[in-house]
Design a protein around this motif. Structure first.
Motif, PDB file in Angstrom:
ATOM      1  N   GLU A  58       0.834  -1.206   0.000  1.00 10.46           N
ATOM      2  CA  GLU A  58       0.000   0.000   0.000  1.00 10.46           C
ATOM      3  C   GLU A  58       0.869   1.256   0.000  1.00 10.46           C
ATOM      4  OE1 GLU A  58      -4.079  -1.283   2.227  1.00 10.46           O
ATOM      5  OE2 GLU A  58      -2.281  -1.128   3.472  1.00 10.46           O
ATOM      6  N   GLN A  59       1.954   1.231   0.756  1.00  5.56           N
ATOM      7  CA  GLN A  59       2.864   2.374   0.787  1.00  5.56           C
ATOM      8  C   GLN A  59       3.626   2.515  -0.531  1.00  5.56           C
ATOM      9  OE1 GLN A  59       4.549   0.871   4.497  1.00  5.56           O
ATOM     10  NE2 GLN A  59       4.361   2.944   5.333  1.00  5.56           N
ATOM     11  N   ILE A  60       4.010   1.393  -1.122  1.00  5.36           N
ATOM     12  CA  ILE A  60       4.710   1.443  -2.414  1.00  5.36           C
ATOM     13  C   ILE A  60       3.776   2.004  -3.488  1.00  5.36           C
ATOM     14  CG2 ILE A  60       5.830   0.068  -4.220  1.00  5.36           C
ATOM     15  CD1 ILE A  60       6.708  -1.846  -1.842  1.00  5.36           C
ATOM     16  N   ALA A  61       2.523   1.590  -3.476  1.00  2.98           N
ATOM     17  CA  ALA A  61       1.539   2.131  -4.423  1.00  2.98           C
ATOM     18  C   ALA A  61       1.396   3.636  -4.218  1.00  2.98           C
ATOM     19  CB  ALA A  61       0.186   1.434  -4.252  1.00  2.98           C
ATOM     20  N   ALA A  62       1.325   4.063  -2.961  1.00  2.00           N
ATOM     21  CA  ALA A  62       1.216   5.498  -2.665  1.00  2.00           C
ATOM     22  C   ALA A  62       2.465   6.240  -3.130  1.00  2.00           C
ATOM     23  CB  ALA A  62       0.986   5.712  -1.169  1.00  2.00           C
ATOM     24  N   ALA A  63       3.616   5.604  -3.020  1.00  2.00           N
ATOM     25  CA  ALA A  63       4.857   6.240  -3.485  1.00  2.00           C
ATOM     26  C   ALA A  63       4.796   6.509  -4.984  1.00  2.00           C
ATOM     27  CB  ALA A  63       6.056   5.360  -3.147  1.00  2.00           C
ATOM     28  N   TRP A  64       4.290   5.551  -5.739  1.00  2.00           N
ATOM     29  CA  TRP A  64       4.162   5.759  -7.193  1.00  2.00           C
ATOM     30  C   TRP A  64       3.220   6.928  -7.501  1.00  2.00           C
ATOM     31  CZ3 TRP A  64       7.122   4.452 -10.996  1.00  2.00           C
ATOM     32  CH2 TRP A  64       7.932   3.308 -10.894  1.00  2.00           C
ATOM     33  N   LEU A  65       2.215   7.111  -6.657  1.00  2.00           N
ATOM     34  CA  LEU A  65       1.183   8.124  -6.915  1.00  2.00           C
ATOM     35  C   LEU A  65       1.368   9.395  -6.087  1.00  2.00           C
ATOM     36  CD1 LEU A  65      -1.843   5.658  -6.911  1.00  2.00           C
ATOM     37  CD2 LEU A  65      -0.777   6.732  -8.922  1.00  2.00           C
ATOM     38  N   HIS A  66       2.458   9.504  -5.332  1.00  2.00           N
ATOM     39  CA  HIS A  66       2.575  10.562  -4.321  1.00  2.00           C
ATOM     40  C   HIS A  66       2.486  11.981  -4.862  1.00  2.00           C
ATOM     41  CE1 HIS A  66       6.898  10.733  -5.374  1.00  2.00           C
ATOM     42  NE2 HIS A  66       6.890  11.916  -4.785  1.00  2.00           N
ATOM     43  N   ASP A  67       2.844  12.209  -6.108  1.00  2.52           N
ATOM     44  CA  ASP A  67       2.765  13.555  -6.676  1.00  2.52           C
ATOM     45  C   ASP A  67       1.649  13.712  -7.710  1.00  2.52           C
ATOM     46  OD1 ASP A  67       4.774  14.858  -5.250  1.00  2.52           O
ATOM     47  OD2 ASP A  67       6.346  14.289  -6.651  1.00  2.52           O
ATOM     48  N   ALA A  68       0.903  12.664  -7.963  1.00  8.59           N
ATOM     49  CA  ALA A  68      -0.074  12.673  -9.058  1.00  8.59           C
ATOM     50  C   ALA A  68      -1.173  13.717  -8.883  1.00  8.59           C
ATOM     51  CB  ALA A  68      -0.686  11.288  -9.235  1.00  8.59           C
ATOM     52  N   VAL A  69      -1.745  13.816  -7.696  1.00 12.11           N
ATOM     53  CA  VAL A  69      -2.825  14.781  -7.469  1.00 12.11           C
ATOM     54  C   VAL A  69      -2.239  16.190  -7.340  1.00 12.11           C
ATOM     55  CG1 VAL A  69      -4.699  15.458  -5.909  1.00 12.11           C
ATOM     56  CG2 VAL A  69      -4.336  13.040  -6.448  1.00 12.11           C
ATOM     57  N   GLU A  70      -1.131  16.296  -6.612  1.00  9.17           N
ATOM     58  CA  GLU A  70      -0.482  17.602  -6.415  1.00  9.17           C
ATOM     59  C   GLU A  70      -0.090  18.240  -7.748  1.00  9.17           C
ATOM     60  OE1 GLU A  70       3.750  18.934  -4.531  1.00  9.17           O
ATOM     61  OE2 GLU A  70       2.525  17.578  -3.334  1.00  9.17           O
ATOM     62  N   ASP A  71       0.394  17.423  -8.686  1.00  5.74           N
ATOM     63  CA  ASP A  71       0.832  17.926  -9.993  1.00  5.74           C
ATOM     64  C   ASP A  71      -0.293  17.969 -11.024  1.00  5.74           C
ATOM     65  OD1 ASP A  71       3.344  18.056  -8.879  1.00  5.74           O
ATOM     66  OD2 ASP A  71       4.155  16.343  -9.972  1.00  5.74           O
ATOM     67  N   ASP A  72      -1.514  17.681 -10.597  1.00  6.86           N
ATOM     68  CA  ASP A  72      -2.670  17.621 -11.498  1.00  6.86           C
ATOM     69  C   ASP A  72      -2.505  16.580 -12.605  1.00  6.86           C
ATOM     70  OD1 ASP A  72      -4.185  19.577 -10.167  1.00  6.86           O
ATOM     71  OD2 ASP A  72      -3.085  21.177 -11.191  1.00  6.86           O
ATOM     72  N   ALA A  73      -1.660  15.575 -12.355  1.00  3.63           N
ATOM     73  CA  ALA A  73      -1.503  14.485 -13.320  1.00  3.63           C
ATOM     74  C   ALA A  73      -2.716  13.564 -13.259  1.00  3.63           C
ATOM     75  CB  ALA A  73      -0.214  13.711 -13.034  1.00  3.63           C
ATOM     76  N   LEU A  74      -3.283  13.432 -12.065  1.00  2.00           N
ATOM     77  CA  LEU A  74      -4.523  12.691 -11.853  1.00  2.00           C
ATOM     78  C   LEU A  74      -5.410  13.541 -10.950  1.00  2.00           C
ATOM     79  CD1 LEU A  74      -3.018   9.139 -11.136  1.00  2.00           C
ATOM     80  CD2 LEU A  74      -4.205   9.856 -13.220  1.00  2.00           C
ATOM     81  N   SER A  75      -6.689  13.470 -11.153  1.00  2.00           N
ATOM     82  CA  SER A  75      -7.608  14.315 -10.383  1.00  2.00           C
ATOM     83  C   SER A  75      -7.931  13.686  -9.026  1.00  2.00           C
ATOM     84  CB  SER A  75      -8.907  14.510 -11.158  1.00  2.00           C
ATOM     85  OG  SER A  75      -9.646  13.300 -11.165  1.00  2.00           O
ATOM     86  N   PRO A  76      -8.359  14.517  -8.083  1.00  3.64           N
ATOM     87  CA  PRO A  76      -8.825  13.962  -6.807  1.00  3.64           C
ATOM     88  C   PRO A  76      -9.977  12.967  -7.025  1.00  3.64           C
ATOM     89  CG  PRO A  76      -8.517  16.325  -6.614  1.00  3.64           C
ATOM     90  CD  PRO A  76      -8.353  15.975  -8.074  1.00  3.64           C
ATOM     91  N   GLY A  77     -10.812  13.241  -8.019  1.00  3.31           N
ATOM     92  CA  GLY A  77     -11.911  12.324  -8.340  1.00  3.31           C
ATOM     93  C   GLY A  77     -11.403  10.974  -8.810  1.00  3.31           C
ATOM     94  N   TRP A  78     -10.344  10.972  -9.624  1.00  4.25           N
ATOM     95  CA  TRP A  78      -9.758   9.708 -10.063  1.00  4.25           C
ATOM     96  C   TRP A  78      -9.293   8.920  -8.846  1.00  4.25           C
ATOM     97  CZ3 TRP A  78      -5.271   7.200  -9.119  1.00  4.25           C
ATOM     98  CH2 TRP A  78      -5.066   6.025  -9.839  1.00  4.25           C
ATOM     99  N   LEU A  79      -8.583   9.593  -7.950  1.00  2.73           N
ATOM    100  CA  LEU A  79      -8.063   8.919  -6.762  1.00  2.73           C
ATOM    101  C   LEU A  79      -9.210   8.360  -5.916  1.00  2.73           C
ATOM    102  CD1 LEU A  79      -5.562   8.155  -5.091  1.00  2.73           C
ATOM    103  CD2 LEU A  79      -5.883  10.312  -3.855  1.00  2.73           C
ATOM    104  N   ARG A  80     -10.247   9.147  -5.725  1.00  2.61           N
ATOM    105  CA  ARG A  80     -11.395   8.725  -4.920  1.00  2.61           C
ATOM    106  C   ARG A  80     -12.024   7.451  -5.488  1.00  2.61           C
ATOM    107  NH1 ARG A  80     -13.001  13.424  -4.439  1.00  2.61           N
ATOM    108  NH2 ARG A  80     -14.239  13.575  -6.331  1.00  2.61           N
ATOM    109  N   GLU A  81     -12.118   7.362  -6.811  1.00  2.86           N
ATOM    110  CA  GLU A  81     -12.780   6.224  -7.462  1.00  2.86           C
ATOM    111  C   GLU A  81     -11.835   5.076  -7.805  1.00  2.86           C
ATOM    112  OE1 GLU A  81     -16.055   6.093  -7.723  1.00  2.86           O
ATOM    113  OE2 GLU A  81     -16.114   8.064  -6.767  1.00  2.86           O
ATOM    114  N   ALA A  82     -10.541   5.270  -7.661  1.00  2.00           N
ATOM    115  CA  ALA A  82      -9.560   4.259  -8.063  1.00  2.00           C
ATOM    116  C   ALA A  82      -9.698   2.986  -7.238  1.00  2.00           C
ATOM    117  CB  ALA A  82      -8.151   4.825  -7.922  1.00  2.00           C
TER     118      ALA A  82
END
Length: 159
Positions: A58-82
């Motif tokens: 779970e932490q490794i997955a979060a590491a891959w995604l750690h900047d995705a929302v901050e950088d607008d690479a993925l939306s908060p909505g994407w994360l919520r529904e992922a």
């Protein structure tokens, strides 16, 4: 004879680490870091750092995604529904800086979220890598070195 009511089985499919990595790489495609390197190199280094520090999937997955929302690479909505665990999502949101947020509030959120400190520690370790900083101009290198040291101190990672 009465039949016992059955509870329907719910199948929760979560993304594999390979799928999370592919998603993160695609989301940050074309993005570079301050040194002009492909951003995916940073994501991979943070994920590997989390793994080396004993982090779980779970932490490794979060590491891959750690900047995705901050950088607008993925939306908060994407994360919520992922198809990710709530813990992974919580870690990603904890390490996502918010516009205008004081560093103290950011650090407090990380410290209050189980599993987030390890991800941020790995992120800071890679960001502060002398080899990465060496290619930056002196003013940027100095500013970032001070910024990372301050965050390490706020998180209790000094020493």
């Amino acid at each position: 004879m009465t039949e016992t009511p059955r509870t329907p089985l719910t199948l929760t499919l979560t993304l594999t680490l390979a799928q999370v990595e592919a998603t993160a790489r695609a989301a940050h495609a074309g993005q570079t870091d301050k040194a002009g390197r492909p951003y995916a190199e940073h994501l991979q280094a943070v994920a590997e750092g989390v793994r080396a520090r004993g982090g779980d999937e779970e932490q490794i997955a979060a590491a891959w995604l750690h900047d995705a929302v901050e950088d607008d690479a993925l939306s908060p909505g994407w994360l919520r529904e992922a198809a990710l665990s709530s813990r992974t999502k919580d870690i990603v949101l904890a390490v996502t800086k918010r516009s205008g947020e004081p560093p103290e509030a950011y650090a407090a959120r990380i410290l209050a979220t189980p599993g987030a400190l390890l991800v941020k520690e790995s992120d800071l370790a890679h960001n502060a890598d002398p080899a990465r900083l060496a290619v930056l101009d002196e003013a940027t290198r100095k500013r970032l070195t001070e910024k990372y040291a301050r965050m390490r101190a706020l998180l209790g990672l000094v020493g």
